[in-house]
Scaffold this motif. Structure first.
Motif, PDB file in Angstrom:
ATOM      1  N   ASP A 102      17.077  73.701  46.618  1.00  0.00           N
ATOM      2  CA  ASP A 102      18.007  74.272  45.762  1.00  0.00           C
ATOM      3  C   ASP A 102      17.775  73.800  44.123  1.00  0.00           C
ATOM      4  N   ALA A 103      17.456  72.351  44.168  1.00  0.00           N
ATOM      5  CA  ALA A 103      17.078  71.901  42.736  1.00  0.00           C
ATOM      6  C   ALA A 103      16.018  72.508  42.072  1.00  0.00           C
ATOM      7  N   LEU A 104      14.927  72.977  42.822  1.00  0.00           N
ATOM      8  CA  LEU A 104      13.799  73.817  42.222  1.00  0.00           C
ATOM      9  C   LEU A 104      14.283  75.111  41.908  1.00  0.00           C
ATOM     10  N   ASP A 159       9.888  60.320  62.969  1.00  0.00           N
ATOM     11  CA  ASP A 159      11.052  60.714  62.541  1.00  0.00           C
ATOM     12  C   ASP A 159      11.373  60.367  61.286  1.00  0.00           C
ATOM     13  N   GLN A 160      10.558  59.927  60.158  1.00  0.00           N
ATOM     14  CA  GLN A 160      10.977  59.926  58.850  1.00  0.00           C
ATOM     15  C   GLN A 160      10.180  60.927  57.976  1.00  0.00           C
ATOM     16  N   PHE A 161       9.375  61.453  58.744  1.00  0.00           N
ATOM     17  CA  PHE A 161       8.227  62.257  57.746  1.00  0.00           C
ATOM     18  C   PHE A 161       8.319  63.768  58.194  1.00  0.00           C
ATOM     19  N   ALA A 175       1.552  74.221  62.231  1.00  0.00           N
ATOM     20  CA  ALA A 175       2.872  73.592  62.492  1.00  0.00           C
ATOM     21  C   ALA A 175       3.146  72.589  61.439  1.00  0.00           C
ATOM     22  N   PHE A 176       4.438  72.598  60.998  1.00  0.00           N
ATOM     23  CA  PHE A 176       5.046  71.570  60.179  1.00  0.00           C
ATOM     24  C   PHE A 176       6.392  71.292  60.583  1.00  0.00           C
ATOM     25  N   ARG A 177       6.570  70.057  61.088  1.00  0.00           N
ATOM     26  CA  ARG A 177       8.073  69.755  61.590  1.00  0.00           C
ATOM     27  C   ARG A 177       8.734  68.835  60.988  1.00  0.00           C
ATOM     28  N   GLU A 178       9.857  68.839  60.081  1.00  0.00           N
ATOM     29  CA  GLU A 178      10.559  68.076  59.254  1.00  0.00           C
ATOM     30  C   GLU A 178      11.332  66.800  60.224  1.00  0.00           C
ATOM     31  N   LYS A 179      10.791  65.741  60.306  1.00  0.00           N
ATOM     32  CA  LYS A 179      11.281  64.435  60.871  1.00  0.00           C
ATOM     33  C   LYS A 179      11.553  64.739  62.269  1.00  0.00           C
ATOM     34  N   ASN A 199       4.410  65.323  48.497  1.00  0.00           N
ATOM     35  CA  ASN A 199       3.469  65.876  47.306  1.00  0.00           C
ATOM     36  C   ASN A 199       3.041  67.151  47.523  1.00  0.00           C
ATOM     37  N   TYR A 200       3.252  68.242  46.811  1.00  0.00           N
ATOM     38  CA  TYR A 200       2.910  69.525  47.241  1.00  0.00           C
ATOM     39  C   TYR A 200       2.268  70.062  45.873  1.00  0.00           C
ATOM     40  N   VAL A 201       1.329  70.900  45.793  1.00  0.00           N
ATOM     41  CA  VAL A 201       0.877  71.771  44.971  1.00  0.00           C
ATOM     42  C   VAL A 201       1.163  73.193  45.392  1.00  0.00           C
ATOM     43  N   ARG A 260       2.801  53.579  50.304  1.00  0.00           N
ATOM     44  CA  ARG A 260       4.033  53.055  50.997  1.00  0.00           C
ATOM     45  C   ARG A 260       5.328  53.958  50.658  1.00  0.00           C
ATOM     46  N   ASP A 261       5.977  54.612  51.818  1.00  0.00           N
ATOM     47  CA  ASP A 261       7.571  54.866  51.520  1.00  0.00           C
ATOM     48  C   ASP A 261       8.022  53.702  51.857  1.00  0.00           C
ATOM     49  N   VAL A 262       8.940  53.530  50.297  1.00  0.00           N
ATOM     50  CA  VAL A 262       9.915  52.448  50.526  1.00  0.00           C
ATOM     51  C   VAL A 262      11.192  52.805  50.693  1.00  0.00           C
TER      52      VAL A 262
HETATM   53  P1  ADQ Z   1      12.490  62.442  52.497  1.00  0.00           P
HETATM   54  O1  ADQ Z   1      12.016  61.496  51.415  1.00  0.00           O
HETATM   55  O2  ADQ Z   1      13.430  62.084  53.411  1.00  0.00           O
HETATM   56  O3  ADQ Z   1      11.283  63.311  53.067  1.00  0.00           O
HETATM   57  P2  ADQ Z   1      14.438  64.219  50.623  1.00  0.00           P
HETATM   58  O4  ADQ Z   1      15.529  63.078  50.875  1.00  0.00           O
HETATM   59  O5  ADQ Z   1      14.474  65.696  50.390  1.00  0.00           O
HETATM   60  O6  ADQ Z   1      13.267  63.768  51.763  1.00  0.00           O
HETATM   61  O7  ADQ Z   1      13.440  63.624  49.201  1.00  0.00           O
HETATM   62  C1  ADQ Z   1      12.236  63.888  48.513  1.00  0.00           C
HETATM   63  C2  ADQ Z   1      12.246  63.608  47.316  1.00  0.00           C
HETATM   64  O8  ADQ Z   1      13.334  64.607  46.767  1.00  0.00           O
HETATM   65  C3  ADQ Z   1      12.780  62.204  46.870  1.00  0.00           C
HETATM   66  O9  ADQ Z   1      12.081  61.938  45.737  1.00  0.00           O
HETATM   67  C4  ADQ Z   1      14.145  62.493  46.239  1.00  0.00           C
HETATM   68  O10 ADQ Z   1      14.632  61.617  45.440  1.00  0.00           O
HETATM   69  C5  ADQ Z   1      14.146  63.888  45.758  1.00  0.00           C
HETATM   70  N1  ADQ Z   1      15.419  64.592  46.125  1.00  0.00           N
HETATM   71  C6  ADQ Z   1      16.027  64.827  47.281  1.00  0.00           C
HETATM   72  N2  ADQ Z   1      17.223  65.385  47.330  1.00  0.00           N
HETATM   73  C7  ADQ Z   1      16.980  66.050  45.745  1.00  0.00           C
HETATM   74  C8  ADQ Z   1      17.918  66.745  44.956  1.00  0.00           C
HETATM   75  N3  ADQ Z   1      18.727  67.555  45.532  1.00  0.00           N
HETATM   76  N4  ADQ Z   1      17.687  67.026  43.844  1.00  0.00           N
HETATM   77  C9  ADQ Z   1      16.520  66.393  43.282  1.00  0.00           C
HETATM   78  N5  ADQ Z   1      15.590  65.446  43.885  1.00  0.00           N
HETATM   79  C10 ADQ Z   1      16.046  65.327  45.135  1.00  0.00           C
HETATM   80  C11 ADQ Z   1      10.421  64.088  52.223  1.00  0.00           C
HETATM   81  C12 ADQ Z   1       9.830  65.006  52.977  1.00  0.00           C
HETATM   82  C13 ADQ Z   1       9.131  64.722  53.981  1.00  0.00           C
HETATM   83  C14 ADQ Z   1       7.985  63.793  53.775  1.00  0.00           C
HETATM   84  C15 ADQ Z   1       8.599  62.557  52.929  1.00  0.00           C
HETATM   85  C16 ADQ Z   1       7.519  61.481  52.397  1.00  0.00           C
HETATM   86  O11 ADQ Z   1      10.883  66.110  53.134  1.00  0.00           O
HETATM   87  O12 ADQ Z   1       8.362  66.020  54.779  1.00  0.00           O
HETATM   88  O13 ADQ Z   1       7.305  63.226  54.948  1.00  0.00           O
HETATM   89  O14 ADQ Z   1       9.384  63.071  51.962  1.00  0.00           O
HETATM   90  O15 ADQ Z   1       7.963  60.517  52.150  1.00  0.00           O
END
Ligand code: ADQ
Length: 410
Positions: A102-104, A159-161, A175-179, A199-201, A260-262
């Motif tokens: 939605d932000a995009l 479950d974090q990715f 296949a792509f399954r979110e978390k 990160n996407y292109v 690292r995902d922090v």
């Molecule tokens: P998450 O990091 O859990 O998983 P999300 O919370 O959507 O996903 O954050 C992704 C990025 O978008 C972050 O940099 C966050 O700051 C930003 N973000 C979130 N909501 C936003 C909003 N409404 N407006 C602007 N920016 C926003 C994501 C992917 C996974 C992937 C992990 C890797 O969804 O598939 O594995 O990142 O860490």
């Protein structure tokens, strides 16, 4: 000719799991490594890769993030370059962004303004070096709708990715399954999954079409990882970019592939500890791929002994400008600008943020202490778990976390 590229950094995340560090700043503005903020890593990767038109989408508690970007990230406007923080503007009615897609969608005008061939959409809260040109090149050659950067991660973190499955070629995403809650391991490594790095292109038109379709779907959460990527996988246009193939100029065998995902306090703490060994796995000293940040004009760090037998010292530590160690001792720690350690204080395995003052004889072990905290003379932090839990946040792994401006009783 290099293709026209617009980079969009998603920086609106709340970072709930980093509380109290995100109590009044957005996650990408959280300080890291003494002098940096989390967002500096992605912005350094993009600018070192010569992608110099960058919008940063913010929303949640964005004040310190905006200030950091506008003070630090000033590219040459004369050449048409910019790093522009764009707050949620409620273009489509009085509401905040529902999710990252939605932000995009609400900022499609920024894409129309540039009409790039490719749009990079990168997350803002990871510690890593990556040359994004190599990913864009693969994407441009393949003609994919989207290319997703991926790295192997332990299955326990699935479950974090976003978890990716590819066809036998290893390139096409099937296949792509979110978390996912019950991920299946990789055929050659059952204890690992292939994780999206967030990160996407995108091919520009493919992104626009997907965002429009998603906006019309009332069942969607309007999330890039949760909705847009799975939609593109379904239509057969999604490919993977293997981060293991990325070679950053000046990198060594040792620090290649570091990412690292922090997202949690323990991961945040561990990533700090990665910085301080003699031969760190994340090397801040690679001058061919600098990590940029902003600096106040502070004096150099100073080490003095003012108490006869007590010499101000630091070992296996990062010590920032403006620090004064006056008869105190820092071991395996990160001291941010303007930290002061007074006589007979000992700080071990800890991260002290800007302007933390440590009083005489205070002892600190395994702690993250946020900005402006004053640790009173003789205080003990990190020695008595029960006492610590009564006063502060303590992580799963037992790291004590003290929020910005918190007042500590002795
Ligand atoms: P998450 O990091 O859990 O998983 P999300 O919370 O959507 O996903 O954050 C992704 C990025 O978008 C972050 O940099 C966050 O700051 C930003 N973000 C979130 N909501 C936003 C909003 N409404 N407006 C602007 N920016 C926003 C994501 C992917 C996974 C992937 C992990 C890797 O969804 O598939 O594995 O990142 O860490």
């Amino acid at each position: 000719m290099t293709p026209r590229v617009l980079a969009i950094v998603l920086a609106g995340g709340e970072g709930k799991r980093l509380m109290p560090l995100t109590a009044d700043r957005a996650k990408p503005a959280v300080p890291f490594g003494g002098i940096y903020r989390l967002i500096d890593f992605v912005l350094s990767n993009l600018t070192n890769g010569n992608y110099l038109r960058i919008v940063v989408l913010t929303q949640y508690k964005s004040h310190s993030l905006d200030r950091h970007i506008s003070r630090t990230w000033r590219l040459s406007a004369m050449l048409g370059n910019y790093v522009a923080p764009v707050p949620a503007q409620q273009r489509l009615g009085p509401r905040w962004f529902a999710g990252s897609a939605d932000a995009l969608f609400q900022n499609l005008n920024l894409i129309y303004d540039e009409m790039p061939e490719h749009v990079l959409v990168f997350g803002a809260d990871h510690i890593y070096r990556m040359d994004p040109r190599q990913m864009v090149q693969q994407h441009a050659e393949s003609g994919a709708d989207v290319t997703v950067a991926a790295i192997r991660q332990p299955i326990s973190l699935a479950d974090q990715f976003g978890v990716i499955e590819t066809d036998p070629s290893g390139r096409k995403i099937v296949a792509f399954r979110e978390k996912p809650k019950n991920a299946v391991g990789l055929p050659d490594a059952p204890d690992q999954v292939y994780a999206s790095m967030g990160n996407y292109v995108f091919r520009t038109q493919a992104l626009i079409d997907a965002l429009r379709e998603d906006a019309l779907d009332p069942t969607s959460k309007h999330d890039v990882g949760g909705n847009i990527i799975p939609m593109m996988v379904k239509s057969g246009g999604a490919e993977v970019y293997d981060f293991a193939d990325n070679v950053v100029p000046g990198s060594t065998e040792r620090d290649r592939g570091y990412w690292r995902d922090v997202g949690t306090l323990d991961a945040f703490y561990e990533a700090h500890m990665d910085l301080i060994s003699a031969h760190p796995v994340f090397n801040l000293y690679n001058e061919r791929w600098p990590i940029y940040t902003g600096h106040d004009p502070l004096p150099p760090a100073k080490f003095v002994h003012n108490d006869g037998d007590r010499v101000g010292r630091a070992l296996d530590s990062l010590v920032s400008p403006g620090v004064i160690i006056s008869g105190g001792l820092a071991l395996r720690s990160i001291l941010s600008p303007r930290v002061v350690l007074h006589s007979h204080s000992v700080v071990e395995d800890s991260v002290l943020m800007d302007n933390v003052k440590v009083g005489r004889g205070a002892m600190i072990r395994r702690a993250i202490i946020d900005k402006n905290v004053v640790v009173p003379d003789g205080a003990r932090i990190g020695f008595d778990p029960e006492h610590d839990r009564a006063r502060f946040a303590v992580t799963h792994e037992g790291v004590v976390v003290i929020g910005k401006n918190e007042v500590i009783e002795r």
